[in-house]
Design a protein around this motif. Sequence first.
Motif, PDB file in Angstrom:
ATOM      1  N   ASP A 311       0.805  -1.221   0.000  1.00 38.55           N
ATOM      2  CA  ASP A 311       0.000   0.000   0.000  1.00 38.55           C
ATOM      3  C   ASP A 311       0.839   1.272   0.000  1.00 38.55           C
ATOM      4  O   ASP A 311       0.381   2.319  -0.479  1.00 38.55           O
ATOM      5  N   ALA A 312       2.039   1.211   0.530  1.00 34.72           N
ATOM      6  CA  ALA A 312       2.876   2.409   0.626  1.00 34.72           C
ATOM      7  C   ALA A 312       3.298   2.935  -0.743  1.00 34.72           C
ATOM      8  O   ALA A 312       3.755   4.080  -0.854  1.00 34.72           O
ATOM      9  N   PHE A 313       3.115   2.132  -1.798  1.00 38.91           N
ATOM     10  CA  PHE A 313       3.616   2.519  -3.116  1.00 38.91           C
ATOM     11  C   PHE A 313       2.513   3.062  -4.023  1.00 38.91           C
ATOM     12  O   PHE A 313       2.745   3.278  -5.207  1.00 38.91           O
ATOM     13  N   ALA A 314       1.318   3.316  -3.465  1.00 40.65           N
ATOM     14  CA  ALA A 314       0.235   3.877  -4.271  1.00 40.65           C
ATOM     15  C   ALA A 314       0.607   5.258  -4.799  1.00 40.65           C
ATOM     16  O   ALA A 314       0.173   5.660  -5.890  1.00 40.65           O
ATOM     17  N   SER A 315       1.427   6.003  -4.067  1.00 42.02           N
ATOM     18  CA  SER A 315       1.813   7.352  -4.488  1.00 42.02           C
ATOM     19  C   SER A 315       2.778   7.348  -5.665  1.00 42.02           C
ATOM     20  O   SER A 315       3.115   8.405  -6.202  1.00 42.02           O
ATOM     21  N   ALA A 316       3.242   6.173  -6.099  1.00 41.82           N
ATOM     22  CA  ALA A 316       4.105   6.082  -7.280  1.00 41.82           C
ATOM     23  C   ALA A 316       3.301   6.093  -8.575  1.00 41.82           C
ATOM     24  O   ALA A 316       3.882   6.096  -9.657  1.00 41.82           O
ATOM     25  N   TRP A 317       1.974   6.133  -8.464  1.00 44.13           N
ATOM     26  CA  TRP A 317       1.114   6.039  -9.633  1.00 44.13           C
ATOM     27  C   TRP A 317       1.354   7.146 -10.665  1.00 44.13           C
ATOM     28  O   TRP A 317       1.460   6.856 -11.857  1.00 44.13           O
TER      29      TRP A 317
END
Length: 414
Positions: A311-317
Amino acid sequence: MILAIARVSTMVLGFGINVLLPRILPIDGLGTYFLLTSFSQVAALIALGGFNQSAVSLLSGSDRGLPILRGSGLFLILTISITCGLAILFTPLIPMSDGAVTYMAILLIWIVARATTQALAHILRAFGRMTDFGLHEVFSFNLLLFIACALAFALGRTPNLTQIVWITAIAAALCVPLSIGSLIPALRALPRMSGVDVAPVVKTSLPLAIIVIANTALSEAHLWIAGALGDTETVALFGAALRVVRLLSLPLMAVNMAIGPQIAHLWKANETVPLEQLLRRSATVIMVISLTMMSGLAVAGPSILNLIFGDAFASAWPAFLILLVGQTVNATTGSPMLVLTVTNGQRVAMFFAVLASVTGVGVSLILGQIDPLWGVAIGASVTVIVQNLLAVRYCSVRMGIKTYPTLRFGKEPF
């Protein structure tokens, strides 16, 4: 067939490694690991001095390539020497948690092993042993690393960053004897001869070496800029997006490895019509496969990033979408840079690579000041787009060879 299976398996293994690592390492540790991986691979490529690419163009369809091939041992010695120097020179710039001596030793093993394995693999490729090339260049390394990470995860172990780096270095080192074992029979089959024709190798390899260094800026330098302007968490996010997008380039890479010797042979024989047919046919297939994959990723991107990395990597979208644009151009322009590097266009390719890299790095440095994540992603996409468009135009206008796909199924290239 085995080469194709190895390439697909490499993709699956790489996907598996990227799924496991975020579940073993914290996000800041993952960012540091991405930086170490980038540094090791770039150092290995620089140390090869372009020989990994020049071997194919020099040896394809040429009897005089035999004495050149006899000189491959010299290049292996140079590769090892240069990698040692690079490791010592750049180790102070790499993030270290357990002391310089420990990390220098790990990096030295890792870099020398990767460079040596890749040199051996491309010599096998020059021999026409594509199966061995496919197995040793990437597949063996990814298989060993995946097994180690999978065991750690299955046993509930949480190795720290230093232990993960050691595991990676050992996996790289184990690939060297595997490659040597495949090369020995090929070397024994060579006729006895004296002397080594080094001059053609140096003349062809140097421009290719500069291309490799410039191509570093196409991806890896942007990762370093993200770390310099942001932090290790920014590196982890950008590296995660980049790794997913890179999966889309694997069909093109696999085809390029297979058709490289054919392109060199057809060019030397001045058979431009079959050459263009080969290029456009392969480009069309790659475009269909890549665009299908890209469409799926564009729709399901956030879910895929969460599934792979957490979930921590959603901001890489946002960075993922931007990088996807560059890969779309890459997938729809065919193999123009490959044409230049395996024919007589090495210097032109070198110029295009340097120009695109400087442009992209400049964009990353400027926009990265605003936002280290999406700003650097734009710079990475710009470099891919600029290089491919320049190469496509040169091949079409100057060489008279179209490399891009065709939708005309009644005539050329089918």
